[in-house]
Design a protein around this motif. Sequence first.
Motif, PDB file in Angstrom:
ATOM      1  N   THR A   1       0.888   8.089   5.137  1.00 16.60           N
ATOM      2  CA  THR A   1       1.453   6.754   5.376  1.00 16.60           C
ATOM      3  C   THR A   1       2.303   6.348   4.055  1.00 16.60           C
ATOM      4  O   THR A   1       1.886   6.326   3.258  1.00 16.60           O
ATOM      5  CB  THR A   1       0.283   5.432   5.384  1.00 16.60           C
ATOM      6  OG1 THR A   1      -0.570   6.064   6.376  1.00 16.60           O
ATOM      7  CG2 THR A   1       0.805   4.132   5.874  1.00 16.60           C
ATOM      8  N   ILE A   2       3.484   5.968   4.604  1.00 19.69           N
ATOM      9  CA  ILE A   2       4.504   5.721   3.532  1.00 19.69           C
ATOM     10  C   ILE A   2       4.954   4.072   3.842  1.00 19.69           C
ATOM     11  O   ILE A   2       5.141   3.750   4.961  1.00 19.69           O
ATOM     12  CB  ILE A   2       5.838   6.535   3.674  1.00 19.69           C
ATOM     13  CG1 ILE A   2       5.471   8.024   3.412  1.00 19.69           C
ATOM     14  CG2 ILE A   2       6.970   6.036   2.806  1.00 19.69           C
ATOM     15  CD1 ILE A   2       6.585   9.106   3.487  1.00 19.69           C
ATOM     16  N   ALA A   3       4.778   3.513   2.641  1.00 13.98           N
ATOM     17  CA  ALA A   3       4.951   2.081   2.758  1.00 13.98           C
ATOM     18  C   ALA A   3       6.507   1.667   2.467  1.00 13.98           C
ATOM     19  O   ALA A   3       7.387   2.600   1.756  1.00 13.98           O
ATOM     20  CB  ALA A   3       4.137   1.416   1.490  1.00 13.98           C
ATOM     21  N   VAL A   4       7.192   0.690   3.227  1.00 13.30           N
ATOM     22  CA  VAL A   4       8.429   0.476   2.853  1.00 13.30           C
ATOM     23  C   VAL A   4       8.517  -1.085   2.291  1.00 13.30           C
ATOM     24  O   VAL A   4       7.991  -2.124   2.772  1.00 13.30           O
ATOM     25  CB  VAL A   4       9.089   0.624   4.350  1.00 13.30           C
ATOM     26  CG1 VAL A   4      10.911   0.138   4.040  1.00 13.30           C
ATOM     27  CG2 VAL A   4       8.952   1.775   5.104  1.00 13.30           C
ATOM     28  N   GLN A   5       9.318  -1.138   1.177  1.00 16.85           N
ATOM     29  CA  GLN A   5       9.553  -2.208   0.473  1.00 16.85           C
ATOM     30  C   GLN A   5      11.068  -2.789   0.885  1.00 16.85           C
ATOM     31  O   GLN A   5      11.840  -2.036   0.313  1.00 16.85           O
ATOM     32  CB  GLN A   5       9.328  -2.291  -1.072  1.00 16.85           C
ATOM     33  CG  GLN A   5       7.739  -2.096  -1.067  1.00 16.85           C
ATOM     34  CD  GLN A   5       7.619  -2.002  -2.771  1.00 16.85           C
ATOM     35  OE1 GLN A   5       8.353  -1.916  -3.594  1.00 16.85           O
ATOM     36  NE2 GLN A   5       6.183  -2.103  -2.976  1.00 16.85           N
ATOM     37  N   VAL A   6      11.382  -4.044   0.835  1.00 16.75           N
ATOM     38  CA  VAL A   6      12.639  -4.392   0.531  1.00 16.75           C
ATOM     39  C   VAL A   6      12.655  -5.652  -0.578  1.00 16.75           C
ATOM     40  O   VAL A   6      11.701  -6.628  -0.398  1.00 16.75           O
ATOM     41  CB  VAL A   6      13.140  -5.261   2.179  1.00 16.75           C
ATOM     42  CG1 VAL A   6      14.497  -5.665   1.913  1.00 16.75           C
ATOM     43  CG2 VAL A   6      13.253  -4.130   3.098  1.00 16.75           C
ATOM     44  N   ASN A   7      13.484  -5.201  -1.252  1.00 18.28           N
ATOM     45  CA  ASN A   7      13.680  -6.030  -2.646  1.00 18.28           C
ATOM     46  C   ASN A   7      12.131  -6.414  -3.392  1.00 18.28           C
ATOM     47  O   ASN A   7      11.743  -7.438  -3.550  1.00 18.28           O
ATOM     48  CB  ASN A   7      14.124  -7.427  -2.153  1.00 18.28           C
ATOM     49  CG  ASN A   7      15.639  -7.564  -2.036  1.00 18.28           C
ATOM     50  OD1 ASN A   7      16.312  -6.550  -2.283  1.00 18.28           O
ATOM     51  ND2 ASN A   7      16.283  -8.560  -1.388  1.00 18.28           N
ATOM     52  N   GLY A   8      11.457  -5.218  -3.090  1.00 18.88           N
ATOM     53  CA  GLY A   8      10.245  -5.335  -3.784  1.00 18.88           C
ATOM     54  C   GLY A   8       8.971  -5.985  -3.158  1.00 18.88           C
ATOM     55  O   GLY A   8       7.890  -5.846  -3.517  1.00 18.88           O
ATOM     56  N   LYS A   9       9.210  -6.360  -1.876  1.00 22.10           N
ATOM     57  CA  LYS A   9       8.359  -6.838  -0.911  1.00 22.10           C
ATOM     58  C   LYS A   9       7.862  -6.085   0.123  1.00 22.10           C
ATOM     59  O   LYS A   9       8.912  -5.384   0.794  1.00 22.10           O
ATOM     60  CB  LYS A   9       8.623  -8.385  -0.418  1.00 22.10           C
ATOM     61  CG  LYS A   9       8.721  -9.265  -1.442  1.00 22.10           C
ATOM     62  CD  LYS A   9       8.647 -10.583  -0.906  1.00 22.10           C
ATOM     63  CE  LYS A   9       8.672 -11.763  -1.960  1.00 22.10           C
ATOM     64  NZ  LYS A   9       7.658 -12.606  -1.790  1.00 22.10           N
ATOM     65  N   LEU A  10       6.483  -5.849   0.521  1.00 24.72           N
ATOM     66  CA  LEU A  10       6.148  -4.882   1.360  1.00 24.72           C
ATOM     67  C   LEU A  10       6.679  -5.408   3.051  1.00 24.72           C
ATOM     68  O   LEU A  10       6.370  -6.532   3.217  1.00 24.72           O
ATOM     69  CB  LEU A  10       4.616  -4.722   1.323  1.00 24.72           C
ATOM     70  CG  LEU A  10       4.020  -3.681   2.436  1.00 24.72           C
ATOM     71  CD1 LEU A  10       4.422  -2.455   2.335  1.00 24.72           C
ATOM     72  CD2 LEU A  10       2.330  -3.997   2.673  1.00 24.72           C
ATOM     73  N   ARG A  11       7.384  -4.676   3.626  1.00 25.81           N
ATOM     74  CA  ARG A  11       7.772  -4.966   5.156  1.00 25.81           C
ATOM     75  C   ARG A  11       7.220  -4.122   6.015  1.00 25.81           C
ATOM     76  O   ARG A  11       7.406  -4.484   7.245  1.00 25.81           O
ATOM     77  CB  ARG A  11       9.406  -5.169   4.954  1.00 25.81           C
ATOM     78  CG  ARG A  11      10.001  -6.290   3.981  1.00 25.81           C
ATOM     79  CD  ARG A  11       9.453  -7.700   4.487  1.00 25.81           C
ATOM     80  NE  ARG A  11       9.980  -8.571   3.406  1.00 25.81           N
ATOM     81  CZ  ARG A  11       9.430  -9.756   3.326  1.00 25.81           C
ATOM     82  NH1 ARG A  11       8.396 -10.202   4.119  1.00 25.81           N
ATOM     83  NH2 ARG A  11       9.775 -10.505   2.514  1.00 25.81           N
ATOM     84  N   GLY A  12       6.763  -3.010   5.868  1.00 20.15           N
ATOM     85  CA  GLY A  12       6.155  -1.962   7.017  1.00 20.15           C
ATOM     86  C   GLY A  12       5.752  -0.939   6.142  1.00 20.15           C
ATOM     87  O   GLY A  12       5.884  -0.526   5.192  1.00 20.15           O
ATOM     88  N   ASP A  13       5.016  -0.059   7.214  1.00 20.60           N
ATOM     89  CA  ASP A  13       4.941   1.336   6.687  1.00 20.60           C
ATOM     90  C   ASP A  13       5.214   2.299   8.028  1.00 20.60           C
ATOM     91  O   ASP A  13       5.239   1.781   9.225  1.00 20.60           O
ATOM     92  CB  ASP A  13       3.458   1.379   6.301  1.00 20.60           C
ATOM     93  CG  ASP A  13       2.443   1.046   7.036  1.00 20.60           C
ATOM     94  OD1 ASP A  13       2.804   1.203   8.495  1.00 20.60           O
ATOM     95  OD2 ASP A  13       1.541   0.499   6.801  1.00 20.60           O
ATOM     96  N   PHE A  14       5.237   3.698   7.823  1.00 22.05           N
ATOM     97  CA  PHE A  14       5.121   4.611   8.732  1.00 22.05           C
ATOM     98  C   PHE A  14       4.614   5.883   8.509  1.00 22.05           C
ATOM     99  O   PHE A  14       4.195   6.089   7.347  1.00 22.05           O
ATOM    100  CB  PHE A  14       6.579   4.927   9.321  1.00 22.05           C
ATOM    101  CG  PHE A  14       7.234   5.640   8.305  1.00 22.05           C
ATOM    102  CD1 PHE A  14       7.716   7.042   7.999  1.00 22.05           C
ATOM    103  CD2 PHE A  14       8.195   4.776   7.132  1.00 22.05           C
ATOM    104  CE1 PHE A  14       8.150   7.518   7.200  1.00 22.05           C
ATOM    105  CE2 PHE A  14       8.905   5.249   6.131  1.00 22.05           C
ATOM    106  CZ  PHE A  14       9.091   6.781   6.126  1.00 22.05           C
ATOM    107  N   GLU A  15       4.165   6.630   9.746  1.00 21.46           N
ATOM    108  CA  GLU A  15       3.432   7.891   9.500  1.00 21.46           C
ATOM    109  C   GLU A  15       4.305   9.078   8.986  1.00 21.46           C
ATOM    110  O   GLU A  15       5.387   8.818   9.942  1.00 21.46           O
ATOM    111  CB  GLU A  15       2.623   8.161  10.547  1.00 21.46           C
ATOM    112  CG  GLU A  15       1.322   7.025  10.650  1.00 21.46           C
ATOM    113  CD  GLU A  15       0.064   7.343   9.942  1.00 21.46           C
ATOM    114  OE1 GLU A  15      -0.097   8.591   9.671  1.00 21.46           O
ATOM    115  OE2 GLU A  15      -0.290   6.455   9.319  1.00 21.46           O
ATOM    116  N   ALA A  16       4.109   9.879   8.523  1.00 22.82           N
ATOM    117  CA  ALA A  16       5.052  10.982   8.074  1.00 22.82           C
ATOM    118  C   ALA A  16       4.293  12.316   7.805  1.00 22.82           C
ATOM    119  O   ALA A  16       3.286  12.163   7.434  1.00 22.82           O
ATOM    120  CB  ALA A  16       6.109  10.808   7.489  1.00 22.82           C
ATOM    121  N   GLY A  17       4.856  13.513   8.076  1.00 27.16           N
ATOM    122  CA  GLY A  17       4.274  14.638   7.485  1.00 27.16           C
ATOM    123  C   GLY A  17       4.258  14.538   5.976  1.00 27.16           C
ATOM    124  O   GLY A  17       5.077  14.034   5.402  1.00 27.16           O
ATOM    125  N   SER A  18       3.316  15.316   5.470  1.00 27.75           N
ATOM    126  CA  SER A  18       3.476  15.237   3.867  1.00 27.75           C
ATOM    127  C   SER A  18       4.462  15.858   3.261  1.00 27.75           C
ATOM    128  O   SER A  18       4.839  15.513   2.091  1.00 27.75           O
ATOM    129  CB  SER A  18       1.860  15.824   3.469  1.00 27.75           C
ATOM    130  OG  SER A  18       2.048  17.069   3.692  1.00 27.75           O
TER     131      SER A  18
END
Length: 802
Positions: free
Chosen positions: A744-761
């Motif tokens: 699970t990869i977390a996504v931040q915009v300007n240092g704030k968590l805005r979402g995540d997605f699943e991906a192959g390692s």
Amino acid sequence: MQPEFNPSEIEAKWQKKWEEKKVYEMDFKKAKDPYYCLVMFPYPSGARLHVGHWYMYSVPDSFSRFQKMRGKDVFHPMGFDAFGLPAENFAISTGTPPAESTEGNVGVMIEQFKRMGCMYDWSKTLNTSKPDYYKWTQWLFLKMFEKDLAYRKDANVNWCSGCKTVLANEQVWEGKCERCDTDIILKPMTQWYWKTKEYAQKLLDNLEELDWPEKTKIMQKNWIGRSEGMNFKFKVKDSDVEFEVYDSVPQTFRAQTFAVIAPEHPLLTELIKGQENEQEVLDFIERVKKKKATKKYNFEEDLEGVFTGRYVEFVTGDLPLWVASFAVMDYGTGIVNCSVHDERDFAFAKKYDIPLHVVMVPEDEKEAKKVKNLEYCFTKDPDGIMLEPEEFKGRRWGEVRGDIIKYIEKEGIGYPVVQYRLRDWTISRQRYWGSLIPIVYDPDGKAHPVPEEHLPWKIPIDVEFKPTGTSPIAESKELKKRVEKIFGKGWTPEVDTMDTFVCSSFYQFRFLAENGQKELVPKTVEKKWMPVDMYIGGPEHACMHLIYARFVTMALKDMGHVSVDEPFQKLFHQGLITHKGAKMSKSKDNVVSPDDFVEKYGSDVFRLYMMFMGPFADGGDWNDTGIKGPDRFAKKAYKKIIQSKFGEQSKALTVGLNRTIKKCTEEMEALRFNTAISSLMEFLNLTEKEGIDKDSAETFVKLLAPLAPHLAEELWENLGGKGFVVEQEWPKFDPKLIQSDMVTIAVQVNGKLRGDFEAGSGILEKDAISQAKAVENVKRFIEGNKIKKEIYVEGKLVSFVV
RNA sequence: GCCGCUGUGGUGGAAUGGUAGACACUAGGGACUUAAAAUCCCUUGGACAUUAGUCCGUGCUGGUUCGAGUCCAGCCAGCGGCACCA
């Protein structure tokens, strides 16, 4: 019908098996990879083991088991610090002779330790109150005496007139006897000392090399208290008396306008003899001594003194000599030269209108004027401007020290010296229950050692062991007869015993020895096993036991009896178990009895809970219901392994298992059992979803073995494992298998968590970034904005700066 | 006074500078049960919204950084040690 988890049955079963098969017996010579894990031994007090004991001993036992499974030959012994006040007090309160009551108490403790399920080799236990142990305590005294590291001196002891006994400092509470509340006075008695000061520098230097908690090293450093300074030479005016005075701030020696001498100073009575105010000074000395004896002495409130009528000759002129309450006899030389540039001297001079002389001022002219007008004390400021001596005028206090020292030396006024705050160790105790000091006195009162062939120099039993004032041993007719028979008419025994810290200063060696051997410890065994690899005990011993044991080891090394000069290579302090936020004590009525919980949940669960409360170094706060967590865990683990139909290992379980091995290994190595246990809980939770295979079950049981030794043996047996689980090899993990396929990869915009997605390692950076941009919620925050920066942390996180 | 350590939910505590609150306890709701215990499932930092999500939150005030519980500076509180050491 499934079998129920029955801790008391399982635990008794495995304790018996371990004992029968001698699983924990150590052969010092055969061992290939020695690991000496030592815990500070307990004193038998007559009470049952409390929660603190369980914590202090069961957790290191788990650590030792872990090391054993990792392939070390672990020696983890247990003994008893059986001389001393707790045992003696118990004997007094029950009216049973200490030898007898201690024997009984030790027996009870051994039974309790066995119930705990510790891997102690009981064939190698020791008891400091047994003749075959205290023989060596006395031997040690003889060696110290032989090497001139022991001497006799008059000193004040804490005296309780109520109990008619000498008290240790710890027994004096706010100037009163801890037992009967009588005011404590200081009483001079002749005491034996050991020269710890002789090793002050080495005790300090060696700290560098030790793997000890930093705070403990700092405490010892402060305790040793090295200070560099100079000794100045003085002569008393109109007398032949000469002495030296220590000063750690020689920069301002020109400011000295008076001197003070400690009330206890031996020269004092001679100096004031025939002086006009002799009686006044004597009265003052008496008063201060009494006040100091109450231990309620406060420097600021009780700053007082009286002029002796004498002067001392110094380069700055004839200085009046005062007796002052603040001068300490056992630091430096007992006499202090005083100046305006010291807070305390300043306050004293102001109080008694003693002239002062400024030799250093602040840079600021206004401030300098204030200092010159004696409005406040200006001291130890690196930026201070020197006025005197002439040669140094205008230079700064902070940089002038080295040059002034040279100057003083050249002028022949003084010479550099090093002082230590560490005092020599008073080992005499006016007590019955201890190792008798092996000394006899000839008819002239001269001390002679008891020859080694008479060791153990037995404690007489024909005495009233209750305290009377002098050592009860003085009443022994048998001892008197014994001495006269061996040494001749008119010879008398030393009747004091040794501080129990002497007994515990060398026990690390005696664990490696066998009774009947002719040396303290066999050389080959000592060389192979010392120093102790892991020493565990409370931080309260930082400046007592841990200094004494180091000192004794150094002395023994220099005498050629042992090969090491540091006994404990690595030191670890366990934390404190509290209850309701406070230290457990009868007065607070918050004492937790381990027996009730062990009865209900078993030793394993009790041990698990204590470890689960927090890191070993931190202790924790006991909570009656908290134990349910580890209890449920133990039950679940039991159920899982006993009744499982083993299947295939799922991919997710493989990853979980390898991660658990890694985590458990790392955390146990660092004595953080709380997180080791939680990782096992996580793994067990995972098997609820993923099922379990036999291989994983075996690994899990091995990982559990140090933490819940009995349960693990039972499960190991159920899995059809060979031998004892504690003798199995510690599992290894495969680094390739701790990574799962999907992350699970977390996504931040300007240092704030805005979402995540699943991906192959194995996802590439550019794919991760483009996928991150596609996350619905992320879009909202980046659309219409210019992306300034894209950051990718592999397999974990994408961060956009817009 | 000096030296050192520690401040994270209701609680014990997790977090190589990278999704704060893992793992547990407690509490609330539900299942099973004649009932209780045990067991199992759900909720459990706060506020708004109850679908999505947003804002606040690791003693306080600033700083460094794309990003701080974590690093830096200053403060506050608690704990421990030393404390007349010239």
